[in-house]
Design an enzyme around this catalytic site. Structure first.
Site, mmCIF file in Angstrom:
data_model
loop_
_atom_site.group_PDB
_atom_site.id
_atom_site.type_symbol
_atom_site.label_atom_id
_atom_site.label_comp_id
_atom_site.label_asym_id
_atom_site.label_seq_id
_atom_site.Cartn_x
_atom_site.Cartn_y
_atom_site.Cartn_z
ATOM 1 N N HIS A 122 4.770 16.602 -19.933
ATOM 2 C CA HIS A 122 4.435 18.317 -20.084
ATOM 3 C C HIS A 122 5.085 19.021 -21.289
ATOM 4 O O HIS A 122 5.073 20.238 -21.277
ATOM 5 C CB HIS A 122 5.050 18.807 -18.563
ATOM 6 C CG HIS A 122 6.367 19.134 -18.345
ATOM 7 N ND1 HIS A 122 7.343 17.939 -17.820
ATOM 8 C CD2 HIS A 122 7.176 19.939 -18.675
ATOM 9 C CE1 HIS A 122 8.455 18.581 -17.560
ATOM 10 N NE2 HIS A 122 8.294 19.696 -17.973
ATOM 11 N N ASP A 129 4.526 11.671 -15.908
ATOM 12 C CA ASP A 129 5.484 12.666 -16.769
ATOM 13 C C ASP A 129 5.942 12.174 -17.870
ATOM 14 O O ASP A 129 7.388 12.175 -17.597
ATOM 15 C CB ASP A 129 6.167 13.538 -15.837
ATOM 16 C CG ASP A 129 6.298 15.064 -16.614
ATOM 17 O OD1 ASP A 129 5.585 15.275 -17.787
ATOM 18 O OD2 ASP A 129 7.262 15.594 -16.263
ATOM 19 N N SER A 145 13.933 19.617 -19.545
ATOM 20 C CA SER A 145 12.547 18.716 -19.611
ATOM 21 C C SER A 145 12.681 17.809 -20.763
ATOM 22 O O SER A 145 12.776 18.163 -21.939
ATOM 23 C CB SER A 145 11.549 19.653 -19.412
ATOM 24 O OG SER A 145 11.383 20.149 -18.114
HETATM 25 C C1 4AZ Z 1 12.232 23.389 -16.233
HETATM 26 O O1 4AZ Z 1 11.711 24.456 -16.063
HETATM 27 C C2 4AZ Z 1 12.780 22.661 -15.008
HETATM 28 N N1 4AZ Z 1 16.233 21.789 -11.511
HETATM 29 C C3 4AZ Z 1 13.411 21.422 -15.446
HETATM 30 C C4 4AZ Z 1 14.173 20.732 -14.371
HETATM 31 C C5 4AZ Z 1 14.279 21.429 -13.176
HETATM 32 C C6 4AZ Z 1 13.734 22.587 -13.157
HETATM 33 C C7 4AZ Z 1 13.106 23.212 -13.965
HETATM 34 C C8 4AZ Z 1 15.157 20.871 -12.315
HETATM 35 O O2 4AZ Z 1 12.104 22.861 -17.382
#
Ligand code: 4AZ
Length: 212
Positions: free
Chosen positions: A23, A70, A160
């Site tokens: 993503h 993912d 992420s």
């Molecule tokens: C994000 O928005 C995101 N707590 C990544 C990880 C988590 C929540 C949001 C996990 O990229």
């Protein structure tokens, strides 16, 4: 660990290939738009090693982070002279304490990404309880996702694509997960959800080999 210009993390899985979240990229194919910062914890350091993307590989099955698959690979415009992070083959690596790291938000809703890499310790949450926690929102793809949590510690927006790692007995680190999704950040009862990379290990290795 590397920082990607779209605001994600990643890990060097081969000298010329970054492993990140599906993503985090716009799709497979030619993509020369991603800037990569490697070799530093401080993104503003003069010693930062910079590279650019050439192509992106993403599984055809990928739809969105909550649907599984993912992961993505980014081929760089050159080989980096930096250590590689190996992918776990699963088993005991997928238990106990893990380390998460990234330049993402230090709290839910904060607009600010960090300049200095931060890290924290979380513990694996078994699929059953994790699926139960998210049941009302989404069905956890249990064989492609692995959950982890600790009070007040979590990955968050901007983390992420970055790795969840475990240190083996001999001191070596392996990648167990890719930061994928979760409800908010560090909310009690809602673990962080990570791509279970052991399930994609041969696919990732094969794709990285073809790219190198
Ligand atoms: C994000 O928005 C995101 N707590 C990544 C990880 C988590 C929540 C949001 C996990 O990229």
């Amino acid at each position: 660990m590397v920082r990607l210009s779209m605001g994600c993390g990643g890990a060097l899985t081969a000298p010329r290939v970054v492993l990140t979240a599906g993503h985090c990229v716009t799709g497979p194919g030619e993509d020369t738009s991603i800037e990569v910062i490697a070799g530093v914890t401080n993104l503003k350091s003069g010693r930062a090693i910079k590279a650019k993307s050439v192509t992106v590989v993403r599984p055809a099955e990928f739809v969105s982070e909550t649907g599984g698959d993912d992961w993505a690979l980014i081929k760089l415009d050159r080989k980096l002279d930096l250590p590689i992070l190996e992918i776990s083959s699963g088993g005991a690596d997928e238990t106990g304490t893990q380390t998460i790291l990234g330049w993402g938000n230090t709290r839910e809703g904060s607009m600010q990404q960090e300049t200095k890499l931060r890290f924290g310790s979380v513990r694996i949450v078994p699929d059953g309880p994790c699926a139960k926690a998210y049941k009302k929102i989404v069905d956890l793809v249990e064989d492609e996702m692995i959950c982890a949590a600790a009070p007040g510690v979590d990955s968050c927006q901007g983390d992420s694509g970055g790795p969840m790692v475990r240190q083996l007995a001999r001191g070596k680190w392996v990648q167990v997960g890719i930061v994928s999704w979760g409800l908010g950040c560090a909310r009690e009862g809602y673990p962080g959800v990570y791509t279970q990379v052991s399930k994609f290990r041969s696919d990732i290795r094969e794709a990285a080999r073809k790219l190198s």
